[in-house]
Structures are given as structure tokens and as C-alpha cells.
Design a protein around this motif. Structure first.
Motif, PDB file in Angstrom:
ATOM      1  N   ILE A 130       0.684  -1.040  -0.086  1.00 22.84           N
ATOM      2  CA  ILE A 130       0.075   0.088   0.104  1.00 22.84           C
ATOM      3  C   ILE A 130       0.749   1.355   0.065  1.00 22.84           C
ATOM      4  N   THR A 131       1.791   1.234   0.753  1.00 23.44           N
ATOM      5  CA  THR A 131       2.676   2.471   0.691  1.00 23.44           C
ATOM      6  C   THR A 131       3.302   2.702  -0.549  1.00 23.44           C
ATOM      7  N   ASN A 132       3.951   1.628  -1.043  1.00 27.89           N
ATOM      8  CA  ASN A 132       4.694   1.588  -2.322  1.00 27.89           C
ATOM      9  C   ASN A 132       3.559   2.201  -3.414  1.00 27.89           C
ATOM     10  N   ASP A 133       2.583   1.732  -3.585  1.00 24.28           N
ATOM     11  CA  ASP A 133       1.669   1.883  -4.505  1.00 24.28           C
ATOM     12  C   ASP A 133       1.017   3.566  -4.421  1.00 24.28           C
ATOM     13  N   GLU A 139       3.132  10.442  -6.631  1.00 21.51           N
ATOM     14  CA  GLU A 139       4.285  10.987  -7.366  1.00 21.51           C
ATOM     15  C   GLU A 139       3.851  11.399  -8.985  1.00 21.51           C
ATOM     16  N   SER A 140       2.985  10.584  -9.517  1.00 16.21           N
ATOM     17  CA  SER A 140       2.497  10.814 -10.712  1.00 16.21           C
ATOM     18  C   SER A 140       1.639  12.322 -10.934  1.00 16.21           C
TER      19      SER A 140
END
Length: 141
Positions: A130-133, A139-140
């Protein structure tokens, strides 16, 4: 008491998580004699020999000045070397840098095991995903 007012704030909870996770990482990796930032720079260079500082900045999500400082210290300690190739400087592990990779991997596994011990494996895996996603989505934008 203030925490009750901030616990639903992503910035507050992410910052808190970062501090707690960093403290655990520093404790687990201290026997290596280096901070987690140095460990991940060395891993980046191991996984992509000849990586540029710019690429390390992008991959590790660190500022150029931070990467320069980390690499300078790793060069001074004889763990990496810079090689000029055209206009770019590429980073490679030295013999000493190669030799400590086994210890780095051992302590990296130990660190992940510690997080799993505290959180539980399923919670750890879910939190990391969840953190990475979420970071990718933010960022996008």
C-alpha cells in the motif's frame, strides 16, 4: 493528545511511520557500521554496476546533494569508486564493497524479519504494498 487530531492526516502518519521504521533500521543495521542510506546506495550500485548519481537519486528518491555526500563517504571508505565515462560519472563497487555484500544482505534480511516480527508477515506485506502503490500514485500527480 495532539496525535488524536493528526492521526487521520497522511502527512503526519507517514512521517511518524518513517521515523519509527528508520529507528528500527538503524538499530538492526548498526552492526554493519553504516546507516540504512549507505546500505541502499551500496545495494543500488550492486544491482546496477555503473549506475550514475542521477539514476541513484531517482531510484532511491534522494536529493542530488544527499547522494553526492553518501557517495563521497563511500569513496573515502574504499567501498565504491567513480569512473568518468564521457560527461557522466559512473559508480562501481570496489573489491571491499563487493566483499561486504554478503553481510549487507544478511542484515537486510534481518531487518525485514524484524519488521515482520513486530507487524506480522501479512500486515508487513500489505503495508509495504500500500505504501509503495500510494507513493507511485502521489508521484504521478
Amino acid at each position: 493528545m495532539l496525535e488524536q487530531n493528526f492521526c487521520e492526516c497522511l502527512f503526519f502518519t507517514a512521517t511518524r511511520l518513517k521515523k519509527v521504521a528508520a529507528k528500527i533500521a538503524e538499530d538492526e543495521l548498526k552492526l554493519l557500521g553504516m546507516s540504512p542510506s549507505y546500505v541502499y546506495v551500496l545495494l543500488g550500485v550492486k544491482f546496477k554496476p555503473g549506475i550514475t548519481q542521477k539514476e541513484l537519486c531517482e531510484e532511491l528518491h534522494l536529493k542530488p546533494s544527499t547522494i553526492t555526500r553518501l557517495i563521497d563517504k563511500l569513496v573515502m571508505n574504499g567501498l565504491v569508486e567513480r569512473r568518468a565515462e564521457g560527461k557522466l560519472s559512473h559508480i562501481y563497487l570496489t573489491k571491499d564493497g563487493e566483499e561486504i555484500q554478503e553481510n549487507i544482505q544478511k542484515y537486510r534480511v534481518k531487518l525485514h524479519d524484524r519488521y515482520k516480527e513486530i507487524l506480522g508477515k501479512e500486515e508487513y506485506d500489505l503495508l509495504a504494498k500500500i505504501t509503495n502503490d500510494s507513493a507511485k500514485i502521489l508521484e504521478s500527480k
